[in-house]
Design a protein around this motif. Structure first.
Motif, PDB file in Angstrom:
ATOM      1  N   UNK A 139      42.227  53.124  35.460  1.00 27.01           N
ATOM      2  CA  UNK A 139      41.475  53.770  36.527  1.00 27.01           C
ATOM      3  C   UNK A 139      40.101  54.235  36.118  1.00 27.01           C
ATOM      4  N   UNK A 140      39.612  53.769  34.973  1.00 27.45           N
ATOM      5  CA  UNK A 140      38.294  54.171  34.491  1.00 27.45           C
ATOM      6  C   UNK A 140      37.180  53.333  35.105  1.00 27.45           C
ATOM      7  N   UNK A 141      37.528  52.187  35.692  1.00 32.96           N
ATOM      8  CA  UNK A 141      36.571  51.321  36.364  1.00 32.96           C
ATOM      9  C   UNK A 141      37.091  50.992  37.759  1.00 32.96           C
ATOM     10  N   UNK A 142      36.172  50.844  38.714  1.00 34.83           N
ATOM     11  CA  UNK A 142      36.553  50.461  40.077  1.00 34.83           C
ATOM     12  C   UNK A 142      36.623  48.945  40.222  1.00 34.83           C
ATOM     13  N   UNK A 143      35.647  48.269  39.646  1.00 29.81           N
ATOM     14  CA  UNK A 143      35.541  46.814  39.714  1.00 29.81           C
ATOM     15  C   UNK A 143      35.194  46.286  38.329  1.00 29.81           C
ATOM     16  N   UNK A 144      35.622  45.063  38.041  1.00 26.56           N
ATOM     17  CA  UNK A 144      35.148  44.397  36.832  1.00 26.56           C
ATOM     18  C   UNK A 144      34.710  42.986  37.187  1.00 26.56           C
ATOM     19  N   UNK A 145      33.633  42.549  36.562  1.00 25.09           N
ATOM     20  CA  UNK A 145      33.127  41.187  36.690  1.00 25.09           C
ATOM     21  C   UNK A 145      33.339  40.522  35.338  1.00 25.09           C
ATOM     22  N   UNK A 146      34.200  39.519  35.290  1.00 27.83           N
ATOM     23  CA  UNK A 146      34.563  38.915  34.009  1.00 27.83           C
ATOM     24  C   UNK A 146      34.645  37.403  34.124  1.00 27.83           C
ATOM     25  N   UNK A 147      34.561  36.752  32.953  1.00 27.43           N
ATOM     26  CA  UNK A 147      34.804  35.325  32.822  1.00 27.43           C
ATOM     27  C   UNK A 147      36.135  35.174  32.103  1.00 27.43           C
ATOM     28  N   UNK A 148      37.028  34.330  32.628  1.00 21.03           N
ATOM     29  CA  UNK A 148      38.348  34.236  32.010  1.00 21.03           C
ATOM     30  C   UNK A 148      38.998  32.884  32.259  1.00 21.03           C
ATOM     31  N   UNK A 149      40.107  32.653  31.562  1.00 25.15           N
ATOM     32  CA  UNK A 149      40.986  31.522  31.800  1.00 25.15           C
ATOM     33  C   UNK A 149      42.116  32.010  32.698  1.00 25.15           C
ATOM     34  N   UNK A 150      42.814  31.083  33.317  1.00 26.88           N
ATOM     35  CA  UNK A 150      43.919  31.453  34.200  1.00 26.88           C
ATOM     36  C   UNK A 150      44.945  32.316  33.478  1.00 26.88           C
ATOM     37  N   UNK A 151      45.201  31.995  32.201  1.00 26.98           N
ATOM     38  CA  UNK A 151      46.204  32.745  31.431  1.00 26.98           C
ATOM     39  C   UNK A 151      45.787  34.183  31.150  1.00 26.98           C
ATOM     40  N   UNK A 152      44.498  34.500  31.313  1.00 29.52           N
ATOM     41  CA  UNK A 152      43.999  35.848  31.032  1.00 29.52           C
ATOM     42  C   UNK A 152      44.212  36.815  32.185  1.00 29.52           C
ATOM     43  N   UNK A 153      44.596  36.300  33.341  1.00 23.68           N
ATOM     44  CA  UNK A 153      44.780  37.177  34.498  1.00 23.68           C
ATOM     45  C   UNK A 153      45.922  38.149  34.261  1.00 23.68           C
ATOM     46  N   UNK A 154      45.737  39.351  34.758  1.00 20.66           N
ATOM     47  CA  UNK A 154      46.762  40.386  34.649  1.00 20.66           C
ATOM     48  C   UNK A 154      47.202  40.799  36.051  1.00 20.66           C
ATOM     49  N   UNK A 155      47.916  41.912  36.154  1.00 22.26           N
ATOM     50  CA  UNK A 155      48.462  42.323  37.445  1.00 22.26           C
ATOM     51  C   UNK A 155      47.415  43.093  38.252  1.00 22.26           C
ATOM     52  N   UNK A 156      46.317  42.391  38.565  1.00 16.11           N
ATOM     53  CA  UNK A 156      45.247  42.964  39.367  1.00 16.11           C
ATOM     54  C   UNK A 156      44.938  42.012  40.520  1.00 16.11           C
ATOM     55  N   UNK A 157      44.096  42.444  41.426  1.00 16.40           N
ATOM     56  CA  UNK A 157      43.596  41.571  42.484  1.00 16.40           C
ATOM     57  C   UNK A 157      42.324  40.896  41.990  1.00 16.40           C
ATOM     58  N   UNK A 158      42.212  39.581  42.223  1.00 18.01           N
ATOM     59  CA  UNK A 158      41.074  38.813  41.716  1.00 18.01           C
ATOM     60  C   UNK A 158      40.353  38.100  42.858  1.00 18.01           C
ATOM     61  N   UNK A 159      39.032  38.156  42.813  1.00 15.86           N
ATOM     62  CA  UNK A 159      38.185  37.433  43.765  1.00 15.86           C
ATOM     63  C   UNK A 159      37.475  36.324  42.999  1.00 15.86           C
ATOM     64  N   UNK A 160      37.757  35.080  43.358  1.00 16.96           N
ATOM     65  CA  UNK A 160      37.117  33.944  42.687  1.00 16.96           C
ATOM     66  C   UNK A 160      35.645  33.867  43.077  1.00 16.96           C
ATOM     67  N   UNK A 161      34.784  33.675  42.076  1.00 12.91           N
ATOM     68  CA  UNK A 161      33.360  33.506  42.329  1.00 12.91           C
ATOM     69  C   UNK A 161      32.933  32.052  42.122  1.00 12.91           C
ATOM     70  N   UNK A 162      33.190  31.506  40.934  1.00 13.03           N
ATOM     71  CA  UNK A 162      32.857  30.111  40.665  1.00 13.03           C
ATOM     72  C   UNK A 162      33.462  29.705  39.323  1.00 13.03           C
ATOM     73  N   UNK A 163      33.357  28.434  39.001  1.00 18.49           N
ATOM     74  CA  UNK A 163      33.768  27.919  37.686  1.00 18.49           C
ATOM     75  C   UNK A 163      32.518  27.452  36.945  1.00 18.49           C
ATOM     76  N   UNK A 164      32.469  27.771  35.647  1.00 20.17           N
ATOM     77  CA  UNK A 164      31.315  27.398  34.829  1.00 20.17           C
ATOM     78  C   UNK A 164      31.777  26.588  33.630  1.00 20.17           C
ATOM     79  N   UNK A 165      31.078  25.483  33.367  1.00 22.76           N
ATOM     80  CA  UNK A 165      31.424  24.642  32.230  1.00 22.76           C
ATOM     81  C   UNK A 165      30.810  25.182  30.942  1.00 22.76           C
TER      82      UNK A 165
END
Length: 316
Positions: A139-165
């Motif tokens: 609860x220390x952050x309201x939002x996070x903007x991150x780059x990740x792999x599918x396996x890195x997702x945790x039990x949060x809500x995620x909004x897809x932005x784009x994929x980068x090579x």
């Protein structure tokens, strides 16, 4: 149940230390300590195991802390909904960002956000992805903007932005540079195994970027000879442009300036840009607008890469 007392106990759990918790809460150590002693006396149970340097929650402490976080989150959500209902455009957003992508994106969206919500302060916290996820959970952050792999997702809500090579960069003086596509044409693809005798500069070990890159070398059958590791992709690019080594890095930080040659790799390595928040969190209008601005920026990035292959739309 005293909400202030809940905040104190959660802070002790987050910082593992009464002194640091007191500093974060802007109160005295004795004030925090007295609240803890009072609560343990009331419950007739010990909430933390104590040693000279750290406080660790007991089993009872973990139960209390989990419920305390839920109660504090309900309070935050209730206040946010009331503020939205009153169209009160003041407050704070605590936003976690990666070290480079985050700043570039925020610079791109900040003017529009401030224009609509001048009374809202955005607190930027730059951390690696794993730390951002942990801070979001606490609860220390309201939002996070991150780059990740599918396996890195945790039990949060995620909004897809784009994929980068991620692309391979080699000095323009390298013998393999002659195979690079002419500027403005789609990048050509090379096998990483061609570069087993070259030095590399890469993002620091333990980063999300390296978790994508390291398996590429395993698949190519060799371990890279590391000239250096860095926290900055711009540093990696400069080293390549000065003929010092090769690298693998996100396409947004590569540049078609004639000083380096860029290639796609056979494995087509990529990561996903996302914004995440705790599941069930009430998103204020301001938060939704910030997310929409980030989505617009990511869409511009995708269109830019389609045309230019590498680079950053913010530099147009």
């Amino acid at each position: 149940m005293d909400l202030k007392q809940l905040e104190y106990i959660v802070a002790i759990a987050d910082y593992g230390n009464i002194t640091k918790a007191a500093e974060a809460l802007f109160i005295t150590q004795s004030g925090v300590n007295q609240q803890l002693i009072r609560l343990e006396k009331e419950l007739n149970v010990q909430l933390f195991n104590r040693n000279k340097r750290h406080l660790h929650p007991t089993a009872a402490g973990r139960i209390y802390i989990d419920y305390a976080r839920e109660i504090l989150k309900l309070k935050t959500d209730a206040y946010a909904q009331i503020q939205d209902l009153a169209d009160n455009r003041t407050g704070d957003i605590f936003w976690g960002l990666p070290f480079e992508h985050g700043v570039d994106m925020f610079l791109h969206v900040s003017a529009a956000f401030n224009g609509r919500y001048p009374g809202i302060t955005v607190h930027l916290e730059e951390h690696k992805v794993s730390d951002q996820h942990e801070m979001l959970s606490r609860g220390l952050l309201d939002l996070i903007f991150v780059m990740l792999k599918e396996a890195d997702r945790q039990d949060h809500a995620y909004v897809h932005l784009c994929d980068e090579k991620l692309v391979l960069g080699i000095p323009a003086s390298h013998p393999m540079a002659r195979y690079a596509a002419p500027q403005g044409e789609p990048l050509r693809t090379l096998e990483l195994s061609h570069f087993r005798n070259d030095s590399f500069c890469l993002m620091f070990a333990g980063s999300t970027q390296r978790s994508i890159i390291d398996p590429l070398f395993d698949h190519a059958g060799f371990r890279p000879r590391l000239f250096c590791e860095s926290t900055m992709n711009r540093t990696l690019r400069k080293l390549v442009e000065n003929g010092i080594c090769c690298t693998i890095m996100p396409q947004s930080y590569a540049r078609s300036n004639g000083r380096a040659a860029w290639f796609y790799l056979d494995e087509n390595p990529a990561w996903e840009w996302v914004i995440a928040y705790q599941k069930g969190t009430y998103l204020t209008r301001a938060m939704k607008y910030l997310i929409q601005l980030a989505r617009d920026y990511a869409l511009q990035a995708e269109k830019y890469w389609e045309e230019h292959q590498v680079g950053n739309p913010g530099e147009l």
